[in-house]
Design an enzyme around this catalytic site. Structure first.
Site, PDB file in Angstrom:
ATOM      1  N   ASN A 152     -53.177 -47.182 -18.078  1.00 41.85           N
ATOM      2  CA  ASN A 152     -53.287 -48.641 -17.831  1.00 41.85           C
ATOM      3  C   ASN A 152     -54.687 -48.844 -17.004  1.00 41.85           C
ATOM      4  OD1 ASN A 152     -50.939 -49.293 -18.716  1.00 41.85           O
ATOM      5  ND2 ASN A 152     -49.762 -48.334 -17.222  1.00 41.85           N
ATOM      6  N   LYS A 180     -45.427 -46.517 -28.327  1.00 38.29           N
ATOM      7  CA  LYS A 180     -45.052 -47.806 -27.718  1.00 38.29           C
ATOM      8  C   LYS A 180     -45.234 -49.022 -28.759  1.00 38.29           C
ATOM      9  CE  LYS A 180     -46.205 -47.670 -22.970  1.00 38.29           C
ATOM     10  NZ  LYS A 180     -47.248 -47.962 -21.910  1.00 38.29           N
ATOM     11  N   HIS A 184     -54.828 -57.468 -18.283  1.00 38.26           N
ATOM     12  CA  HIS A 184     -53.740 -58.533 -18.703  1.00 38.26           C
ATOM     13  C   HIS A 184     -53.715 -59.673 -18.262  1.00 38.26           C
ATOM     14  CE1 HIS A 184     -51.211 -54.844 -20.811  1.00 38.26           C
ATOM     15  NE2 HIS A 184     -51.933 -55.221 -21.403  1.00 38.26           N
ATOM     16  N   ARG A 225     -31.049 -50.250 -36.709  1.00 35.93           N
ATOM     17  CA  ARG A 225     -30.929 -49.203 -35.512  1.00 35.93           C
ATOM     18  C   ARG A 225     -32.075 -47.982 -35.785  1.00 35.93           C
ATOM     19  NH1 ARG A 225     -25.606 -49.956 -36.108  1.00 35.93           N
ATOM     20  NH2 ARG A 225     -24.710 -51.412 -34.649  1.00 35.93           N
ATOM     21  N   GLU A 242     -61.656 -49.301 -24.829  1.00 34.21           N
ATOM     22  CA  GLU A 242     -60.495 -48.163 -24.800  1.00 34.21           C
ATOM     23  C   GLU A 242     -61.379 -46.989 -24.696  1.00 34.21           C
ATOM     24  OE1 GLU A 242     -57.464 -48.982 -23.900  1.00 34.21           O
ATOM     25  OE2 GLU A 242     -57.385 -50.975 -24.735  1.00 34.21           O
ATOM     26  N   ARG A 248     -48.990 -41.008 -18.022  1.00 32.67           N
ATOM     27  CA  ARG A 248     -49.293 -42.060 -19.057  1.00 32.67           C
ATOM     28  C   ARG A 248     -49.793 -43.176 -18.329  1.00 32.67           C
ATOM     29  NH1 ARG A 248     -45.907 -43.321 -24.577  1.00 32.67           N
ATOM     30  NH2 ARG A 248     -47.622 -44.843 -25.420  1.00 32.67           N
ATOM     31  N   GLU A 269     -43.896 -42.853 -19.485  1.00 27.94           N
ATOM     32  CA  GLU A 269     -44.657 -43.214 -18.477  1.00 27.94           C
ATOM     33  C   GLU A 269     -43.997 -43.487 -17.052  1.00 27.94           C
ATOM     34  OE1 GLU A 269     -46.712 -46.923 -19.774  1.00 27.94           O
ATOM     35  OE2 GLU A 269     -47.065 -47.539 -17.765  1.00 27.94           O
ATOM     36  N   HIS A 300     -56.141 -52.394 -17.024  1.00 26.79           N
ATOM     37  CA  HIS A 300     -55.228 -53.276 -17.687  1.00 26.79           C
ATOM     38  C   HIS A 300     -54.391 -54.045 -16.906  1.00 26.79           C
ATOM     39  CE1 HIS A 300     -56.191 -50.670 -21.294  1.00 26.79           C
ATOM     40  NE2 HIS A 300     -55.310 -51.208 -22.027  1.00 26.79           N
ATOM     41  N   LYS A 329     -55.148 -39.065 -25.786  1.00 28.64           N
ATOM     42  CA  LYS A 329     -54.094 -40.027 -25.946  1.00 28.64           C
ATOM     43  C   LYS A 329     -52.998 -38.997 -26.124  1.00 28.64           C
ATOM     44  CE  LYS A 329     -51.602 -43.783 -26.108  1.00 28.64           C
ATOM     45  NZ  LYS A 329     -51.566 -45.118 -26.583  1.00 28.64           N
ATOM     46  N   HIS A 385     -58.171 -58.428 -26.290  1.00 25.24           N
ATOM     47  CA  HIS A 385     -57.597 -57.191 -25.432  1.00 25.24           C
ATOM     48  C   HIS A 385     -58.723 -56.498 -24.726  1.00 25.24           C
ATOM     49  CE1 HIS A 385     -54.646 -54.309 -23.813  1.00 25.24           C
ATOM     50  NE2 HIS A 385     -55.457 -53.394 -24.565  1.00 25.24           N
TER      51      HIS A 385
HETATM   52  N1  LIG Z   1     -48.762 -49.767 -28.351  1.00 24.79           N
HETATM   53  C1  LIG Z   1     -49.935 -49.284 -27.496  1.00 24.79           C
HETATM   54  O1  LIG Z   1     -49.650 -48.162 -26.959  1.00 24.79           O
HETATM   55  C2  LIG Z   1     -51.038 -50.163 -27.462  1.00 24.79           C
HETATM   56  C3  LIG Z   1     -52.027 -49.800 -26.913  1.00 24.79           C
HETATM   57  C4  LIG Z   1     -53.165 -50.709 -26.912  1.00 24.79           C
HETATM   58  C5  LIG Z   1     -53.223 -52.098 -27.542  1.00 24.79           C
HETATM   59  N2  LIG Z   1     -51.868 -52.434 -28.004  1.00 24.79           N
HETATM   60  C6  LIG Z   1     -51.914 -53.524 -28.589  1.00 24.79           C
HETATM   61  O2  LIG Z   1     -52.948 -53.593 -29.565  1.00 24.79           O
HETATM   62  C7  LIG Z   1     -53.083 -55.203 -29.801  1.00 24.79           C
HETATM   63  C8  LIG Z   1     -54.761 -55.143 -30.244  1.00 24.79           C
HETATM   64  O3  LIG Z   1     -55.046 -54.505 -31.286  1.00 24.79           O
HETATM   65  P1  LIG Z   1     -56.313 -54.645 -32.139  1.00 24.79           P
HETATM   66  O4  LIG Z   1     -57.511 -55.289 -31.377  1.00 24.79           O
HETATM   67  O5  LIG Z   1     -56.490 -53.727 -33.188  1.00 24.79           O
HETATM   68  O6  LIG Z   1     -55.839 -56.037 -32.804  1.00 24.79           O
HETATM   69  P2  LIG Z   1     -55.499 -56.657 -34.271  1.00 24.79           P
HETATM   70  O7  LIG Z   1     -54.258 -55.801 -34.791  1.00 24.79           O
HETATM   71  O8  LIG Z   1     -55.222 -58.348 -34.251  1.00 24.79           O
HETATM   72  O9  LIG Z   1     -56.782 -56.434 -35.184  1.00 24.79           O
HETATM   73  C9  LIG Z   1     -58.014 -57.101 -34.717  1.00 24.79           C
HETATM   74  C10 LIG Z   1     -58.795 -57.901 -35.927  1.00 24.79           C
HETATM   75  O10 LIG Z   1     -59.317 -56.985 -36.890  1.00 24.79           O
HETATM   76  C11 LIG Z   1     -58.897 -57.192 -38.128  1.00 24.79           C
HETATM   77  N3  LIG Z   1     -58.865 -55.850 -38.788  1.00 24.79           N
HETATM   78  C12 LIG Z   1     -58.284 -54.682 -38.387  1.00 24.79           C
HETATM   79  N4  LIG Z   1     -58.818 -53.739 -39.085  1.00 24.79           N
HETATM   80  C13 LIG Z   1     -59.739 -54.189 -39.966  1.00 24.79           C
HETATM   81  C14 LIG Z   1     -60.647 -53.451 -40.896  1.00 24.79           C
HETATM   82  N5  LIG Z   1     -60.685 -52.161 -41.133  1.00 24.79           N
HETATM   83  N6  LIG Z   1     -61.198 -54.266 -41.525  1.00 24.79           N
HETATM   84  C15 LIG Z   1     -61.615 -55.785 -41.405  1.00 24.79           C
HETATM   85  N7  LIG Z   1     -60.470 -56.246 -40.438  1.00 24.79           N
HETATM   86  C16 LIG Z   1     -59.755 -55.619 -39.705  1.00 24.79           C
HETATM   87  C17 LIG Z   1     -57.372 -57.703 -37.953  1.00 24.79           C
HETATM   88  O11 LIG Z   1     -56.763 -58.537 -39.186  1.00 24.79           O
HETATM   89  C18 LIG Z   1     -57.236 -58.585 -36.734  1.00 24.79           C
HETATM   90  O12 LIG Z   1     -57.945 -59.916 -37.161  1.00 24.79           O
HETATM   91  C19 LIG Z   1     -52.788 -55.863 -28.617  1.00 24.79           C
HETATM   92  O13 LIG Z   1     -51.776 -56.804 -29.064  1.00 24.79           O
HETATM   93  C20 LIG Z   1     -52.268 -54.842 -27.672  1.00 24.79           C
HETATM   94  O14 LIG Z   1     -51.097 -55.306 -26.888  1.00 24.79           O
HETATM   95  C21 LIG Z   1     -51.023 -51.622 -28.073  1.00 24.79           C
HETATM   96 ZN   LIG Z   2     -55.691 -51.279 -24.139  1.00 26.37          ZN
END
Ligand SMILES: NC(=O)c1ccc[n+]([C@@H]2O[C@H](COP(=O)([O-])OP(=O)(O)OC[C@H]3O[C@@H](n4cnc5c(N)ncnc54)[C@H](O)[C@@H]3O)[C@@H](O)[C@H]2O)c1
Ligand SMILES: [Zn+2]
Length: 370
Positions: free
Chosen positions: A248, A146, A255, A124, A188, A244, A240, A251, A230, A268
């Site tokens: 989007n 999130k 998406h 939990r 972003e 917030r 949201e 987005h 942010k 993304h």
């Molecule tokens: N929670 C939120 O508010 C929010 C906001 C935006 C995006 N997201 C989510 O984030 C995700 C996308 O994030 P992302 O682009 O970081 O994806 P990811 O976590 O898959 O990272 C991208 C790639 O880079 C590699 N990597 C990361 N850091 C590295 C480093 N320093 N050196 C070498 N390789 C590295 C990872 O292994 C991966 O292969 C999506 O799932 C999206 O839905 C969430």
């Molecule tokens: Zn995003």
């Protein structure tokens, strides 16, 4: 070390930012207070683990944690699933983590979202620390609480709000980020400039070449500015219900494009860049901004090597629109779209004529080649 606070009453927390953060004594004393005598598990994906996991575990060992253990999952959005979460629970159980333990998500947005969700739901809810390593995670996903995973029918359909204890942002991790991932995080960054901060756009235009060369001082400043926006947005509207939603921008379109590509061809940030291009076109079409605002967005996206067209065939236009209605943010049957009404200013618009939305999508289909 710069500190930006996410202000949420008793769940407030700091975002700590520096390009040599792990060697800052201030960080050690801050974490020692939170971790003293506690068990900690650091979770990373299979790309980040060989680069940083040992270093980060040793760092936490030096922060008075009782025991530091680690777990690794296979990298990639395709693994941001309930199945991977189930295997993380097993790792937590094997390590005898309980509600007094702390979990650290070391990685990009996939790691932060999924490990954050595992932390939100295991027993939990156990406290967790976000340690971003991708640009996407530094400027966006690590901040705001999130967390969640994808289902086969759509992204982020299962999740929870779970704020971290802290966001530990050491920008030196960005040195090893693959080029394509780096560019995606920049989508972003451009988003914040377009919806909130015209001076950020002007600065990005001035220093874009140095940003692409990853000059660490500039990257740190960029991460600070985006973290500020942010944090401020989340502080004003955690769940949201209002402002917030502006995050989007690009987005809802993005998406839909990402899902149509079945998460594989576009990532993304690329999908968001295309989505922002559609949203800006629509803003121009509705007379809300001058074409010049849209064109400046387009130029900076292109300088950052981001796509401004979907690459999908024009016949898929209606499918993109249908997927937008499948987005969980659709209220009733009304799309809520974030549009620009000035450079650095945005608002949520409901009830836009579907024909105009369809035109905005169609205008960005294909790859632009004759
Ligand atoms: N929670 C939120 O508010 C929010 C906001 C935006 C995006 N997201 C989510 O984030 C995700 C996308 O994030 P992302 O682009 O970081 O994806 P990811 O976590 O898959 O990272 C991208 C790639 O880079 C590699 N990597 C990361 N850091 C590295 C480093 N320093 N050196 C070498 N390789 C590295 C990872 O292994 C991966 O292969 C999506 O799932 C999206 O839905 C969430
Ligand atoms: Zn995003």
């Amino acid at each position: 070390m710069r500190t930006i606070t996410v202000d949420l009453a008793d769940r407030s927390y700091p975002i700590l930012i520096s390009n040599e953060l792990l060697s800052e004594p201030q960080l050690r004393s801050f974490l020692a207070e939170k971790l003293s005598g506690k068990n900690l598990m650091v979770v990373a994906d299979s790309n980040v683990a060989p680069l940083y996991l040992n270093q980060v575990c040793e760092f936490f060992q030096g922060c008075s944690a009782k025991k530091v253990v680690s777990a690794v999952f296979t990298a990639g959005e395709v693994n941001k699933t309930l199945g991977t979460v189930a295997s993380l629970y097993q790792e937590f159980l094997d390590a005898r983590l309980d509600r007094t333990s702390v979990i650290c998500a070391l990685g990009g947005g996939v790691t932060g979202d999924m490990v954050g969700f595992a932390a939100a739901s295991y027993m939990r809810g156990v406290p967790f620390i976000q340690m971003p390593t991708s640009l996407m995670a530094f400027v966006d996903s690590s901040i705001g609480g999130k967390t969640g995973v994808d289902l086969p029918v759509g992204k982020n359909l299962v999740g929870a709000f779970h704020q971290p204890l802290a966001v530990v942002s050491d920008t030196s991790f960005l040195k090893t980020l693959p080029e394509r991932e780096f560019r995606c995080g920049l989508a972003e960054v451009v988003k914040y400039a377009m919806i909130f901060d015209s001076s950020l756009l002007t600065w990005l235009e001035d220093v874009s070449a140095s940003i692409m060369n990853r000059e660490l001082e500039l990257l740190t400043k960029m991460v600070e500015t985006c973290s500020y926006w942010k944090a401020r947005t989340v502080s004003e509207d955690e769940r949201e219900k209002g402002g917030r939603a502006l995050l989007n921008y690009g987005h809802t379109f993005g998406h839909a494009i990402e899902v149509l590509g079945e998460y594989s061809s576009l990532n993304h940030g690329e999908a968001v860049a295309i989505g922002m291009s559609m949203a800006a076109d629509l803003s121009v079409e509705l007379g809300m901004i001058e074409p010049e605002v849209r064109d400046r967005q387009e130029r900076i996206l292109e300088r950052f090597g981001l796509p401004v067209r979907s690459g999908l065939p024009e016949e898929k236009t209606k499918e993109v629109l249908q997927k937008m209605f499948a987005d969980k943010k659709v209220e009733g049957q009304q799309l809520r779209l974030v549009l620009l009404d000035a450079l650095g200013h945005s608002l949520v618009v409901r009830g836009v004529d579907l024909g105009l939305i369809e035109n905005a999508i169609r205008g960005r289909m294909g790859d632009g080649c004759p």
